[in-house]
Motif scaffolding. Structure first.
Motif, PDB file in Angstrom:
ATOM      1  N   ARG A 196       0.830  -1.194   0.000  1.00 19.74           N
ATOM      2  CA  ARG A 196       0.000   0.000   0.000  1.00 19.74           C
ATOM      3  C   ARG A 196       0.873   1.255   0.000  1.00 19.74           C
ATOM      4  N   ARG A 197       1.922   1.259   0.809  1.00 25.10           N
ATOM      5  CA  ARG A 197       2.844   2.390   0.814  1.00 25.10           C
ATOM      6  C   ARG A 197       3.480   2.576  -0.559  1.00 25.10           C
ATOM      7  N   LEU A 198       3.846   1.487  -1.195  1.00 25.43           N
ATOM      8  CA  LEU A 198       4.455   1.573  -2.523  1.00 25.43           C
ATOM      9  C   LEU A 198       3.469   2.124  -3.546  1.00 25.43           C
ATOM     10  N   GLY A 199       2.184   1.738  -3.420  1.00 24.62           N
ATOM     11  CA  GLY A 199       1.171   2.300  -4.311  1.00 24.62           C
ATOM     12  C   GLY A 199       1.004   3.793  -4.105  1.00 24.62           C
ATOM     13  N   GLU A 200       1.037   4.228  -2.855  1.00 24.73           N
ATOM     14  CA  GLU A 200       0.936   5.656  -2.573  1.00 24.73           C
ATOM     15  C   GLU A 200       2.142   6.407  -3.124  1.00 24.73           C
TER      16      GLU A 200
ATOM     17  N   HIS B 262      10.352  -6.169  -6.475  1.00 29.15           N
ATOM     18  CA  HIS B 262       9.299  -6.571  -7.395  1.00 29.15           C
ATOM     19  C   HIS B 262       9.110  -5.469  -8.434  1.00 29.15           C
ATOM     20  N   PRO B 263       8.687  -5.823  -9.641  1.00 31.76           N
ATOM     21  CA  PRO B 263       8.425  -4.788 -10.654  1.00 31.76           C
ATOM     22  C   PRO B 263       7.235  -3.930 -10.242  1.00 31.76           C
ATOM     23  N   PRO B 264       7.038  -2.787 -10.910  1.00 34.70           N
ATOM     24  CA  PRO B 264       6.088  -1.790 -10.399  1.00 34.70           C
ATOM     25  C   PRO B 264       4.671  -1.898 -10.939  1.00 34.70           C
ATOM     26  N   GLY B 265       4.359  -2.934 -11.730  1.00 34.49           N
ATOM     27  CA  GLY B 265       3.061  -2.971 -12.397  1.00 34.49           C
ATOM     28  C   GLY B 265       1.885  -2.826 -11.457  1.00 34.49           C
ATOM     29  N   TYR B 266       1.869  -3.610 -10.381  1.00 38.12           N
ATOM     30  CA  TYR B 266       0.739  -3.546  -9.456  1.00 38.12           C
ATOM     31  C   TYR B 266       0.704  -2.228  -8.707  1.00 38.12           C
ATOM     32  N   PHE B 267       1.860  -1.681  -8.406  1.00 35.34           N
ATOM     33  CA  PHE B 267       1.885  -0.444  -7.622  1.00 35.34           C
ATOM     34  C   PHE B 267       1.343   0.740  -8.428  1.00 35.34           C
ATOM     35  N   TYR B 268       1.585   0.738  -9.732  1.00 38.72           N
ATOM     36  CA  TYR B 268       0.990   1.786 -10.568  1.00 38.72           C
ATOM     37  C   TYR B 268      -0.516   1.569 -10.724  1.00 38.72           C
ATOM     38  N   LEU B 269      -0.937   0.311 -10.715  1.00 35.55           N
ATOM     39  CA  LEU B 269      -2.374   0.039 -10.725  1.00 35.55           C
ATOM     40  C   LEU B 269      -3.020   0.558  -9.442  1.00 35.55           C
ATOM     41  N   GLU B 270      -2.347   0.337  -8.311  1.00 32.21           N
ATOM     42  CA  GLU B 270      -2.814   0.900  -7.047  1.00 32.21           C
ATOM     43  C   GLU B 270      -2.864   2.422  -7.106  1.00 32.21           C
ATOM     44  N   ALA B 271      -1.857   3.013  -7.734  1.00 32.87           N
ATOM     45  CA  ALA B 271      -1.815   4.466  -7.840  1.00 32.87           C
ATOM     46  C   ALA B 271      -3.023   4.987  -8.621  1.00 32.87           C
ATOM     47  N   ALA B 272      -3.358   4.309  -9.714  1.00 34.57           N
ATOM     48  CA  ALA B 272      -4.530   4.715 -10.489  1.00 34.57           C
ATOM     49  C   ALA B 272      -5.808   4.556  -9.666  1.00 34.57           C
ATOM     50  N   TRP B 273      -5.893   3.471  -8.904  1.00 38.83           N
ATOM     51  CA  TRP B 273      -7.051   3.239  -8.040  1.00 38.83           C
ATOM     52  C   TRP B 273      -7.173   4.354  -7.003  1.00 38.83           C
ATOM     53  N   THR B 274      -6.034   4.761  -6.441  1.00 39.38           N
ATOM     54  CA  THR B 274      -6.036   5.831  -5.446  1.00 39.38           C
ATOM     55  C   THR B 274      -6.520   7.143  -6.056  1.00 39.38           C
ATOM     56  N   LYS B 275      -6.141   7.395  -7.290  1.00 39.07           N
ATOM     57  CA  LYS B 275      -6.601   8.617  -7.958  1.00 39.07           C
ATOM     58  C   LYS B 275      -8.117   8.609  -8.133  1.00 39.07           C
ATOM     59  N   VAL B 276      -8.682   7.419  -8.295  1.00 36.41           N
ATOM     60  CA  VAL B 276     -10.128   7.300  -8.526  1.00 36.41           C
ATOM     61  C   VAL B 276     -10.910   7.423  -7.225  1.00 36.41           C
ATOM     62  N   VAL B 277     -10.497   6.679  -6.198  1.00 35.01           N
ATOM     63  CA  VAL B 277     -11.288   6.601  -4.960  1.00 35.01           C
ATOM     64  C   VAL B 277     -10.797   7.548  -3.876  1.00 35.01           C
ATOM     65  N   GLY B 278      -9.615   8.124  -4.050  1.00 34.72           N
ATOM     66  CA  GLY B 278      -9.098   9.046  -3.054  1.00 34.72           C
ATOM     67  C   GLY B 278      -8.089   8.395  -2.126  1.00 34.72           C
ATOM     68  N   GLU B 279      -7.329   9.239  -1.434  1.00 31.23           N
ATOM     69  CA  GLU B 279      -6.293   8.765  -0.534  1.00 31.23           C
ATOM     70  C   GLU B 279      -6.854   8.531   0.870  1.00 31.23           C
ATOM     71  N   HIS B 280      -6.086   7.787   1.654  1.00 35.51           N
ATOM     72  CA  HIS B 280      -6.454   7.518   3.046  1.00 35.51           C
ATOM     73  C   HIS B 280      -5.255   7.835   3.921  1.00 35.51           C
ATOM     74  N   ALA B 281      -5.470   8.684   4.921  1.00 33.75           N
ATOM     75  CA  ALA B 281      -4.384   9.022   5.834  1.00 33.75           C
ATOM     76  C   ALA B 281      -4.014   7.840   6.711  1.00 33.75           C
ATOM     77  N   ASP B 282      -4.987   7.013   7.057  1.00 32.34           N
ATOM     78  CA  ASP B 282      -4.760   5.854   7.909  1.00 32.34           C
ATOM     79  C   ASP B 282      -4.296   4.678   7.054  1.00 32.34           C
ATOM     80  N   ILE B 283      -3.194   4.036   7.442  1.00 30.98           N
ATOM     81  CA  ILE B 283      -2.626   2.966   6.639  1.00 30.98           C
ATOM     82  C   ILE B 283      -3.571   1.780   6.515  1.00 30.98           C
TER      83      ILE B 283
END
Length: 565
Positions: free
Chosen positions: A66-70, A88-109
């Motif tokens: 999750r931190r890597l996605g952020e 690990h390669p970054p494919g999933y972390f960039y997917l997480e990044a796109a998801w975060t852009k859609v649903v918003g960030e969370h301050a709580d881990i």
């Protein structure tokens, strides 16, 4: 003069033109495959979303990923506070990044992890749909629906998909790539086969860009297909292989272009040593960790149908190899590569639980395209096969209904308790994390000062007032401190917070005796590592602890009379 009429072609040849008869009233045509895929996807997503935040406690990799996605959402290569992350390669972390852009960030881990779990549930739904489409393309829509439903209710797949791990996203790209490849292996190849081969290669390349190990079930079978001449024509297989390699090659070129190749190489070399088993830091083959046989036996009641399907792995491979059609030969290479990969990990490599997912799904495909459907069997066998199919779906469904309601969210409740009762910046001793930071550190590091302070002097200097103990981690040999050391540390102490869950057993928070007088907690804060949580009043004397998240039968957050050891 009268010109004779020209007879229609049918009259000249003696043939008759017949219009298709409409289907009998009350009978409908076959259900489109896409409907079956949608049903399997909807069921898969729904089952995984139910209580997704409390159905499984925080797994060690989840807050890290999750931190890597952020980090990826902020731009650049994914990184932790220790530097760039290339294990690990970054494919999933960039997917997480796109998801975060859609649903918003969370301050709580933990809230962020739960958000990423929703993403993985959706990826699991895509996996179910692709299973249906792939099996339907090779065999029949009915067989595809069975494969999708088995995947939807399988308890092992549910557990893997519910965690923020790389395998779920990897398998989506793998199945998408093979869905395109099997179309190229059919007797009637589709239009523009070269473009489709490139597309298949790009999809498989995204799988490798999500998890390096995916090369063993993507690139390896395609290389075997080139040598043996199995599957699509060699020129198309070569084109797909080149596209797969190109995707990863672009990533490596970018890493080198930005001057990070040395760090990349070091991380990949360490990963290769782990994969080959030269270094056994985690997994069932690591020294002092629980045995695979013991784990399988303990989980047999919940995952019996999963083990049964995996036991049929050799049967599925034999049935695939008996078929001579190119499409079956291609799937045989896919299946054999998955068997070899897991077999090596079982013998000498690093064998982790999630690796089984990369065999289970190919095995499910192999069984679905080869095992006879009940409608093709004689009446006696048909009844037996129908009963087996019903059991295959009903048994895991009953286990799901029994277990899903039991809460297993100890770290979320612990964090809630700490934020309510313990001031931000307080020193807390952590005992998990054998070679790296444990789950306690990743969960609480944004608000508290944490350390493996094993001696009274270290605890005094750092103002450590509490210790967090996930007892099962120590029992299984994954602790930074030994079980005996922590038993001595907590001897005679009553936990101010305790939660009994499936993953960590008893998760307890103990208040340590007051250290020798020294600098205050805030004076000891290290510059540059300031915490971000709220400064709350110091807790009063330890007393009865209420359940901060609502106790559930069988799992509770309470004060107990003695330490669990």
């Amino acid at each position: 003069m009268t010109v004779p009429r020209t007879a229609p072609p049918s009259a000249r040849t003696g043939a008759t033109t017949a219009t298709p008869a409409p289907p009998p009233r009350g009978r409908r045509g076959p259900v489109p495959t896409v409907v079956y895929a949608a049903v399997a996807a909807l069921l898969t997503v729904s089952l995984r979303l139910v209580h997704i935040g409390r159905a499984g406690d925080l797994f060690i990799d989840e807050p890290i990923y999750r931190r890597l996605g952020e980090s990826a959402a902020a731009g650049g290569f994914p990184r932790t506070d220790e530097g760039l992350f290339f294990l690990h390669p970054p494919g999933y972390f960039y997917l997480e990044a796109a998801w975060t852009k859609v649903v918003g960030e969370h301050a709580d881990i933990i809230a962020g992890v739960h958000s990423s779990r929703v993403l993985n549930a959706l990826l699991a739904g895509a996996t179910a749909a692709l299973l249906v489409l792939l099996v339907a393309r090779v065999r029949s829509p009915a067989a595809g629906l069975v494969a999708g439903l088995v995947f939807a209710v399988d308890m092992f797949c549910i557990r893997q998909n519910d965690r923020v791990l790389l395998e779920t996203g990897t398998m989506v790209w793998v199945l998408a790539g093979y869905l395109v490849l099997v179309g190229l292996a059919r007797p009637d190849p589709p239009a523009r086969p070269r473009a489709r081969a490139v597309l298949a290669g790009l999809l498989l390349g995204l799988a490798v860009l999500t998890k390096d190990h995916a090369a063993l079930i993507t690139v390896l079978p395609m290389l075997a297909a080139l040598v043996l001449g199995w599957g699509p024509p060699r020129r198309l297989v070569a084109l797909a292989t080149a596209a797969t390699v190109l995707v990863y090659g672009v990533y490596v070129a970018l890493v080198a272009g930005f001057g990070h190749f040395e760090a990349f190489w070091d991380a990949k070399a360490a990963g290769a040593r782990r994969l080959l088993g030269v270094v056994q830091e985690t997994g069932f083959n690591a020294e002092g960790t629980p045995s695979l046989a013991g784990r399988l036996l303990a989980e047999l009641p919940a995952y019996g149908t999963t083990y049964l399907l995996l036991a049929l792995t050799p049967v599925a491979l034999v049935l695939l190899l008996r078929r001579k059609e190119p499409v079956y030969r291609l799937l045989a290479l896919f299946h054999a590569s998955a068997i070899v990969t897991l077999g090596y990990a079982l013998g000498v490599g690093t064998l982790e639980e999630q690796a089984l997912y990369l065999l289970f799904v190919p095995n499910l495909v192999a069984l679905a395209v080869t095992v006879p459907m009940p409608s093709r069997l004689r009446p006696g066998l048909r009844l037996l096969a129908c009963g087996a199919l019903v059991a295959l779906l009903a048994v895991p469904a009953s286990v799901y209904a029994r277990d899903r309601g039991a809460a297993d969210d100890g770290f979320q409740r612990l964090r809630t308790y700490l934020l309510t009762h313990v001031p931000a910046g307080s020193g807390i001793v952590t005992v998990d994390g054998q070679r790296t930071r444990g789950v306690t550190n990743w969960t609480l590091r944004d608000t508290y000062r944490l350390g493996h302070w094993t001696t009274p002097e270290q605890r005094a200097v750092n103002g450590a007032a509490y210790v967090v103990v996930p007892w099962r981690v120590l029992e299984q040999g994954y602790g930074h401190s030994t079980l005996a050391e922590v038993q001595v540390l907590t001897a005679g102490l009553r936990p101010v917070f305790s939660f009994d869950g499936d993953m960590y057993g008893t998760l307890a928070l103990y208040r340590l005796p007051s250290p020798v007088p020294g600098p205050s907690v805030l004076e000891l804060a290290v510059p540059g590592t300031a915490v971000t949580g709220p400064l709350l009043p110091a807790p009063g004397p330890a007393g009865p602890v209420t359940n901060p998240a609502g106790a559930t039968t069988g799992t509770s957050a309470t004060e107990v009379g003695d330490a669990p050891r």
